[in-house]
Motif scaffolding. Structure first.
Motif, PDB file in Angstrom:
ATOM      1  N   PRO A   1     -33.410  32.992  12.828  1.00  0.00           N
ATOM      2  CA  PRO A   1     -33.020  34.403  12.728  1.00  0.00           C
ATOM      3  C   PRO A   1     -32.153  34.837  13.905  1.00  0.00           C
ATOM      4  N   GLY A   2     -31.045  35.467  13.591  1.00  0.00           N
ATOM      5  CA  GLY A   2     -30.138  35.935  14.624  1.00  0.00           C
ATOM      6  C   GLY A   2     -29.075  34.943  15.029  1.00  0.00           C
ATOM      7  N   HIS A   3     -29.094  33.738  14.455  1.00  0.00           N
ATOM      8  CA  HIS A   3     -28.085  32.722  14.792  1.00  0.00           C
ATOM      9  C   HIS A   3     -27.515  32.163  13.486  1.00  0.00           C
ATOM     10  N   THR A   4     -26.346  32.679  13.115  1.00  0.00           N
ATOM     11  CA  THR A   4     -25.694  32.290  11.866  1.00  0.00           C
ATOM     12  C   THR A   4     -24.600  31.272  12.143  1.00  0.00           C
ATOM     13  N   VAL A   5     -24.561  30.242  11.334  1.00  0.00           N
ATOM     14  CA  VAL A   5     -23.538  29.204  11.461  1.00  0.00           C
ATOM     15  C   VAL A   5     -22.844  29.046  10.112  1.00  0.00           C
ATOM     16  N   GLY A   6     -21.693  28.356  10.142  1.00  0.00           N
ATOM     17  CA  GLY A   6     -20.949  28.172   8.909  1.00  0.00           C
ATOM     18  C   GLY A   6     -20.121  26.909   8.921  1.00  0.00           C
ATOM     19  N   SER A   7     -19.719  26.506   7.735  1.00  0.00           N
ATOM     20  CA  SER A   7     -18.864  25.332   7.559  1.00  0.00           C
ATOM     21  C   SER A   7     -17.762  25.706   6.576  1.00  0.00           C
ATOM     22  N   LEU A   8     -16.518  25.438   6.969  1.00  0.00           N
ATOM     23  CA  LEU A   8     -15.372  25.858   6.167  1.00  0.00           C
ATOM     24  C   LEU A   8     -14.388  24.697   6.055  1.00  0.00           C
TER      25      LEU A   8
ATOM     26  N   LEU B   1     -18.444  38.352   3.362  1.00  0.00           N
ATOM     27  CA  LEU B   1     -17.995  36.957   3.374  1.00  0.00           C
ATOM     28  C   LEU B   1     -16.839  36.750   2.395  1.00  0.00           C
ATOM     29  N   SER B   2     -16.929  37.380   1.231  1.00  0.00           N
ATOM     30  CA  SER B   2     -15.848  37.267   0.245  1.00  0.00           C
ATOM     31  C   SER B   2     -14.565  37.897   0.770  1.00  0.00           C
ATOM     32  N   LYS B   3     -14.693  38.993   1.487  1.00  0.00           N
ATOM     33  CA  LYS B   3     -13.516  39.647   2.057  1.00  0.00           C
ATOM     34  C   LYS B   3     -12.830  38.750   3.081  1.00  0.00           C
ATOM     35  N   CYS B   4     -13.628  38.058   3.900  1.00  0.00           N
ATOM     36  CA  CYS B   4     -13.052  37.133   4.882  1.00  0.00           C
ATOM     37  C   CYS B   4     -12.313  35.987   4.189  1.00  0.00           C
ATOM     38  N   LEU B   5     -12.885  35.478   3.113  1.00  0.00           N
ATOM     39  CA  LEU B   5     -12.220  34.398   2.377  1.00  0.00           C
ATOM     40  C   LEU B   5     -10.889  34.869   1.791  1.00  0.00           C
ATOM     41  N   ARG B   6     -10.861  36.097   1.296  1.00  0.00           N
ATOM     42  CA  ARG B   6      -9.609  36.635   0.746  1.00  0.00           C
ATOM     43  C   ARG B   6      -8.560  36.793   1.838  1.00  0.00           C
ATOM     44  N   GLN B   7      -8.993  37.196   3.030  1.00  0.00           N
ATOM     45  CA  GLN B   7      -8.051  37.334   4.139  1.00  0.00           C
ATOM     46  C   GLN B   7      -7.456  35.982   4.529  1.00  0.00           C
ATOM     47  N   ILE B   8      -8.287  34.947   4.486  1.00  0.00           N
ATOM     48  CA  ILE B   8      -7.806  33.617   4.872  1.00  0.00           C
ATOM     49  C   ILE B   8      -6.869  33.047   3.808  1.00  0.00           C
TER      50      ILE B   8
ATOM     51  N   TYR C   1      -7.340  32.195  14.246  1.00  0.00           N
ATOM     52  CA  TYR C   1      -7.485  33.362  13.365  1.00  0.00           C
ATOM     53  C   TYR C   1      -8.797  33.291  12.583  1.00  0.00           C
ATOM     54  N   VAL C   2      -9.102  32.121  12.031  1.00  0.00           N
ATOM     55  CA  VAL C   2     -10.326  31.958  11.241  1.00  0.00           C
ATOM     56  C   VAL C   2     -11.558  32.146  12.119  1.00  0.00           C
ATOM     57  N   TYR C   3     -11.531  31.560  13.318  1.00  0.00           N
ATOM     58  CA  TYR C   3     -12.661  31.721  14.233  1.00  0.00           C
ATOM     59  C   TYR C   3     -12.887  33.194  14.573  1.00  0.00           C
ATOM     60  N   ASP C   4     -11.805  33.915  14.834  1.00  0.00           N
ATOM     61  CA  ASP C   4     -11.932  35.326  15.211  1.00  0.00           C
ATOM     62  C   ASP C   4     -12.479  36.165  14.055  1.00  0.00           C
ATOM     63  N   VAL C   5     -12.014  35.873  12.836  1.00  0.00           N
ATOM     64  CA  VAL C   5     -12.463  36.639  11.669  1.00  0.00           C
ATOM     65  C   VAL C   5     -13.974  36.505  11.479  1.00  0.00           C
ATOM     66  N   TYR C   6     -14.468  35.279  11.547  1.00  0.00           N
ATOM     67  CA  TYR C   6     -15.901  35.068  11.304  1.00  0.00           C
ATOM     68  C   TYR C   6     -16.752  35.423  12.518  1.00  0.00           C
ATOM     69  N   HIS C   7     -16.183  35.317  13.707  1.00  0.00           N
ATOM     70  CA  HIS C   7     -16.931  35.735  14.892  1.00  0.00           C
ATOM     71  C   HIS C   7     -17.180  37.242  14.864  1.00  0.00           C
ATOM     72  N   ASP C   8     -16.179  38.005  14.443  1.00  0.00           N
ATOM     73  CA  ASP C   8     -16.355  39.454  14.322  1.00  0.00           C
ATOM     74  C   ASP C   8     -17.390  39.805  13.259  1.00  0.00           C
ATOM     75  N   LEU C   9     -17.562  38.912  12.289  1.00  0.00           N
ATOM     76  CA  LEU C   9     -18.537  39.150  11.222  1.00  0.00           C
ATOM     77  C   LEU C   9     -19.964  38.841  11.664  1.00  0.00           C
ATOM     78  N   GLY C  10     -20.109  38.051  12.734  1.00  0.00           N
ATOM     79  CA  GLY C  10     -21.441  37.704  13.228  1.00  0.00           C
ATOM     80  C   GLY C  10     -21.792  36.243  13.110  1.00  0.00           C
TER      81      GLY C  10
END
Length: 218
Positions: free
Chosen positions: A175-182, A149-156, A198-207
């Motif tokens: 379990p198995g369904h992760t959500v986020g707020s940015l 998660l920290s790596k994704c934030l640095r990329q953004i 770009y942000v959607y793709d980064v976090y979607h690849d993360l799960g």
């Protein structure tokens, strides 16, 4: 409604925690009162209960483990039911063992067996209690490392059109369904669509399955 299954599993885990505590209190009471007599009908009941519970454990044998990788809410619920049956089986086995040792003339067997059962039940249910509590309290998802998660934030934040990440929060709904707020602070006058994609793709690849984005202009 899937969170109801998580709540059900948490309730079962909480009940088993209280059961462990009550067994510890019962062991302490037996030690103070020096009670070491078991009624015959209790032993018959314990044997019958143990046999029935062993049949239940066989039906839930896929969940008869302490640590399970929960892929969906049903896994937590089934695991809690299985642990409930196992704990009841251990309690019955402890009563049978205490009676057998008592017949051999061993003293304080009830205290020893109740104490062992109490500790065993506590150790069995603690992982489930922590997992269900973490989901209900919307804590950080255990399936995604914090370093990722920290790596994704640095990329953004390394993008030229992003000034600052004001808020970032991620959790599991079930379990198995992760959500986020940015919440991002971006430069005024930019086209948001490439950035948001770009942000959607980064976090979607993360799960992260669902992501809510808010942008503020500088």
């Amino acid at each position: 409604y899937k969170r109801l299954e998580v709540l059900s599993a948490f309730t079962n885990a909480l009940f088993l925690m209280f059961m462990s505590f009550s067994l510890a209190v019962e062991a302490l009471h037996a030690f103070i009162q020096d009670e070491s007599e078991h009624k015959h009908y209790l032993i018959v009941s314990a044997v019958t209960n143990l046999l029935v519970n062993l049949l239940g454990v066989w039906f839930f044998r896929n969940y008869a483990r302490v640590n399970i990788a929960y892929r969906k809410a049903e896994d937590m619920n089934y695991h809690s039911v299985c642990l409930h049956v196992i704990s009841d089986s251990i309690r019955s086995a402890g009563l049978i063992l205490a009676s057998w040792l008592l017949s051999l003339g061993v003293e304080n067997t009830e205290v020893l067996c109740l104490g062992l059962v109490s500790v065993t039940v506590f150790m069995l249910v603690m992982p489930l209690f922590k997992a269900t509590g973490g989901v209900l309290l919307q804590m950080a998802p255990p399936n995604i490392p914090s370093s990722a998660l920290s790596k994704c934030l640095r990329q953004i934040t390394s993008r030229e059109d992003v000034t600052e990440v004001l808020q970032a929060r991620f959790w599991e709904v079930v379990p198995g369904h992760t959500v986020g707020s940015l919440r991002l602070q971006v430069k005024s006058g930019i086209d948001e669509r490439p950035l948001l994609q770009y942000v959607y793709d980064v976090y979607h690849d993360l799960g992260v399955q669902d992501l809510t984005l808010q942008t503020d202009y500088t």
